[in-house]
Each structure stands twice: as C-alpha cells, then as structure tokens.
Enzyme design. Structure first.
Site, mmCIF file in Angstrom:
data_model
loop_
_atom_site.group_PDB
_atom_site.id
_atom_site.type_symbol
_atom_site.label_atom_id
_atom_site.label_comp_id
_atom_site.label_asym_id
_atom_site.label_seq_id
_atom_site.Cartn_x
_atom_site.Cartn_y
_atom_site.Cartn_z
ATOM 1 N N ASP A 24 -5.262 22.591 -9.528
ATOM 2 C CA ASP A 24 -5.628 21.467 -10.405
ATOM 3 C C ASP A 24 -5.016 21.763 -11.768
ATOM 4 O O ASP A 24 -5.433 22.684 -12.469
ATOM 5 C CB ASP A 24 -7.152 21.330 -10.479
ATOM 6 N N TYR B 286 -13.587 21.998 -11.062
ATOM 7 C CA TYR B 286 -14.230 20.738 -11.467
ATOM 8 C C TYR B 286 -15.370 20.432 -10.484
ATOM 9 O O TYR B 286 -15.155 20.354 -9.271
ATOM 10 C CB TYR B 286 -13.155 19.652 -11.432
ATOM 11 N N LYS C 152 -6.731 11.620 -17.541
ATOM 12 C CA LYS C 152 -6.858 12.389 -18.776
ATOM 13 C C LYS C 152 -5.609 12.207 -19.637
ATOM 14 O O LYS C 152 -5.464 11.194 -20.284
ATOM 15 C CB LYS C 152 -7.129 13.864 -18.435
ATOM 16 N N ARG D 116 0.820 -1.208 0.000
ATOM 17 C CA ARG D 116 0.000 0.000 0.000
ATOM 18 C C ARG D 116 0.858 1.264 0.000
ATOM 19 O O ARG D 116 0.489 2.272 -0.584
ATOM 20 C CB ARG D 116 -0.914 -0.002 1.238
HETATM 21 C C1 LIG Z 1 -11.646 14.811 -14.855
HETATM 22 C C2 LIG Z 1 -11.122 15.793 -13.885
HETATM 23 C C3 LIG Z 1 -10.946 15.451 -12.557
HETATM 24 C C4 LIG Z 1 -11.367 14.115 -12.032
HETATM 25 O O1 LIG Z 1 -10.655 13.062 -12.606
HETATM 26 P P1 LIG Z 1 -11.265 11.569 -12.586
HETATM 27 O O2 LIG Z 1 -10.071 10.734 -12.866
HETATM 28 O O3 LIG Z 1 -12.315 11.534 -13.632
HETATM 29 O O4 LIG Z 1 -11.817 11.339 -11.210
HETATM 30 C C5 LIG Z 1 -10.420 16.391 -11.711
HETATM 31 N N1 LIG Z 1 -10.074 17.620 -12.144
HETATM 32 C C6 LIG Z 1 -10.230 17.983 -13.422
HETATM 33 C C7 LIG Z 1 -9.848 19.336 -13.853
HETATM 34 C C8 LIG Z 1 -10.771 17.089 -14.329
HETATM 35 O O5 LIG Z 1 -10.946 17.470 -15.588
#
Ligand SMILES: *Cc1c(COP(=O)(O)O)cnc(C)c1O
Length: 413
Positions: free
Chosen positions: A205, A133, A230, A80
């Site tokens: 972010d 987000y 992403k 972990r």
């Molecule tokens: C998609 C996204 C997230 C969340 O990511 P997941 O892997 O889908 O949980 C967080 N911040 C931003 C800016 C995003 O576009």
C-alpha cells in the site's frame, strides 16, 4: 500513447490496435516525474487541441462489422473494461509506478481488497502488517476468512525475519510503509527478497508516498496500491483507487478486475487525472510544511514524540532515506498524558485544522486515534493521546499559530 506499450497484458488490447494508438503524445521524452505528471495520459490533438481530454461516459461501444465484433480487435470493447478516460489514468499511473498494468477501483479500500482477492485461494495463508489500514484488516478477518484464507499479522519492523512466519501455504504479504497512523517504516527490499525466494506475492500500500516518493515495484514488490482518493485526487472531492502490478502479477490482477466488474465512475476518474497534474507541486509543499510543523511539534513540552520518517530522530529515518525520495504531509504526534477535557479544548477550538477522516486534500486535518483495539502483533504505547495530522497547503505560520492557540487552551483546561 507511449504508456500503452507497457500494458501488453490487457486481453482486449490486440497488438495491431496498440500500434494504431501508439502515436506521439505529449509525454514523449518526459523523463522526470514532475514533467510526467503534467503530460502523461493526454494527447490534445486527439481532441481538437483542447489541453484536457474529455470525460468519456459509456457502457456500449459499437463495432463496425461482424469481423470486428467477433475478433474484438478494437481499443475499446465495453465501458466496464475501459474507456479513453480510465485508460488515460491507468496508463499514467502504470508509468509512474513502473509497472505492467494498472486497474482502477471505486475507492482505495476497493483497491486493497481487490488486490488481495486477486492472488489468494481457499486454503492459503497470508501475512498482513500489523500497521495496515484498518478496514483492509476487516476485509481479511471477515471475508477472506470465510473464503478459507487465514491471516497472520506481523510486526512491521520484521524485515527479513518475516521468513520465520512463512508457511508452506503462505501466498502473499501485504506491506504498508510507513504504517497507517503509527508510521513504522518497513524494510520492503528485505521482505520482498524473502518472499520472492518462496514465490510469495508482495503487495504494498503506497498511498502515503505516492509513486512520486516511492516505487515499491522497484524495491521488489509485485503490486503497488494507491488510495487515489488521497493525494492523486488531491482535493477531497472524489473516491478512487488504483492497483499497479508488475509483469508477473499482471494476469491475475487483470482477471480479478474482469471477474469483479471493478470500474470507477467517469467523473471520479477524470478528477484523478486532473489531480495528477499538480501532484508534484502539491507534494513539495505538503512535505516542506509537514516537516516544519513536525519539527515545531517535536519541540513542544506537551508532545511526547512525533512519528514522521522524514525527521532524523524517527526510528524509520534510515530506511526512509534509503528507499524514498520524499515524505508527504501525514504524520502523528503523541501527546503526554492529558485529560479528555484538555484534549477537547485543544481540538474543538482549532480553526484551520478540520477533524475528519481521509487526507491528501489541500486542507489541514487532525484526528485522534487509538490503535490498541485492533492491533494484534504489536503493542502500542501512548503515553498520552495520539493525533494524526495532515498538513495542507495553508501557510505554515498560520497552521502553527492555530496549534499554538490550541496548546494554550489545553493548558488552561
Ligand atoms: C485511506 C486509505 C485507504 C482507503 O482509501 P479510501 O479511498 O478511503 O477507500 C487505503 N489505504 C490507505 C493507506 C489509506 O490511507
């Protein structure tokens, strides 16, 4: 591994063990990011010369002696906490973001919520950009509220004026630039300078830009968050998140990882590592094609405006040029008012653009959105429906032909 040097805050990583693993790897001397993404986090001759590292699956890690288990002085102590697979990706991202430590999470949202939870206590006040987000807002509005943390949403264009919203108990600011869906650019250096003067943590972010196009820590933020789902994974085939902290934020982030038991699956981590290898070339194509499609859309009579900081006409272009080295493949086009039926004719008939959430994969996507239901600090003005596009790796001529046929259907409906 070169990058291990930057991770001195990990409690299980005793100094002598860092020496032991600190041998030459193929990332040595790699200065430019496009070279780094190819070489970071792998050492073929640790694995019989195979180019890619194996996927380590594991919970138990054995200790050879009583002394070893008492001192825990070995590089890996429990699945972990870390495996060679997770550490390879952590160290690669730490290097790219220019941080002190990275933790991996099982999703991007997990990265956002773990990062926020790491720095707050009951009675604290936090600031979140109104353009954040949306599921991250839900975490603040539901869970953090229940834990006694109060949230104020701020105008993403606040810049240094964010200081006006600081209270004696303000603990952190969550920035996201450009904003989810609406692409407002934030003045991260101004926000970070104001926050630093009051000892307030700044979390950014950085999913849209990736560490290749923006380095929030260098702009003054303490923490950079990646929805690795992403662009890092890059193929729409895994969920993954990463949080990178600078030296002063590293200890609290590491505590949160340990306390919450945060760890992604080994396959997902490997897919993140694999995606990283082509991140630079993919982003180059995403950027080139997105700019071409954004410019084409801007010239269409059906389009009111395109929100993409790489366009010189975008209100955030100056900040983007100052702080970023590139733009990824995600932007929004706001249409002039059309009927629901005409919009459906446009969207339903697209053959190359899929309709669905997430982005950052090789394929083109589009979703309609309306942020009016959850934004509280700013007002969204249409006038027509808003479409968020992800421009994939297809030929740009084909994508434009698909959209052109869509506008013909829209007009006919
Ligand atoms: C998609 C996204 C997230 C969340 O990511 P997941 O892997 O889908 O949980 C967080 N911040 C931003 C800016 C995003 O576009």
């Amino acid at each position: 591994m070169t990058a291990l040097k930057t991770c001195a805050t990990r409690s299980e990583r005793a100094p002598e063990m860092r020496e032991m693993t600190d041998k030459d790897d193929s990332s040595k001397g790699a200065a430019r990011p496009e070279t780094k993404v190819v070489h970071l986090g792998r050492d073929p001759f640790d694995h019989h010369g195979f180019v890619n590292p194996p996927v380590y699956r594991g919970s138990t890690v054995l200790y050879k002696t009583l002394d070893a288990i008492k001192s825990r002085k070995q590089p890996y102590t429990y699945g972990r906490r870390a495996t060679p697979t997770t550490r390879a990706l952590e160290d690669a991202i730490t290097d790219l973001e220019g941080g002190a430590v990275t933790i991996l999470t099982s999703s991007g949202l997990g990265a956002v919520s773990t990062a926020m939870l790491a720095f707050v206590s009951a009675g604290d006040h936090i600031l979140i950009t109104d353009s954040a987000y949306q599921p991250g807002r839900a975490f603040a509005d539901r869970m953090l509220k229940r834990l006694g943390v109060e949230t104020t949403y701020y105008d993403p264009l606040a810049g240094a004026d964010i200081a006006k919203l600081f209270r004696p108990n303000t603990r952190l600011v969550l920035v996201e630039s450009p904003g989810s869906q609406t692409f407002e650019m934030q003045d991260i250096p101004a926000i970070a300078a104001a926050a630093r003067a009051r000892d307030i943590w700044v979390l950014a972010d950085n999913t849209w830009a990736t560490p290749l196009f923006c380095k929030p820590l260098a702009l003054g933020a303490d923490v950079s968050i990646q929805a690795a789902t992403k662009y890092i994974v890059g193929h729409a085939d895994a969920m993954l998140g990463a949080v990178t902290a600078n030296a002063r934020a590293a200890r609290l982030l590491d505590h949160a990882k340990e306390a919450l038991g945060t760890c992604p699956g080994s396959e997902e981590t490997y897919l993140g590592l694999r995606g990283l290898r082509t991140l630079d070339v993919r982003l180059e194509r995403h950027q080139k094609s997105a700019l071409a499609v954004a410019e084409w859309l801007s010239s269409r009579p059906e389009v009111d405006r395109v929100l993409y900081p790489a366009l010189p006409s975008d209100p955030g272009h100056t900040i983007w040029k100052r702080d970023y080295t590139g733009a990824s493949g995600l932007f929004t086009a706001v249409l002039k008012p059309v009927s629901e039926q005409a919009l459906a004719a446009f969207l339903d008939g697209l053959t190359l653009f899929g309709m669905g959430y997430s982005w950052g994969g090789y394929e083109s996507l589009v979703i309609p959105f309306d942020p009016t239901s959850y934004r509280t600090a700013t007002k969204w003005t249409g006038p027509g429906p808003a479409l968020r596009f992800h421009i994939g790796l297809e030929a740009v001529e084909d994508l434009i032909r698909d959209l052109d046929a869509g506008f013909a259907r829209l007009k006919a409906a």
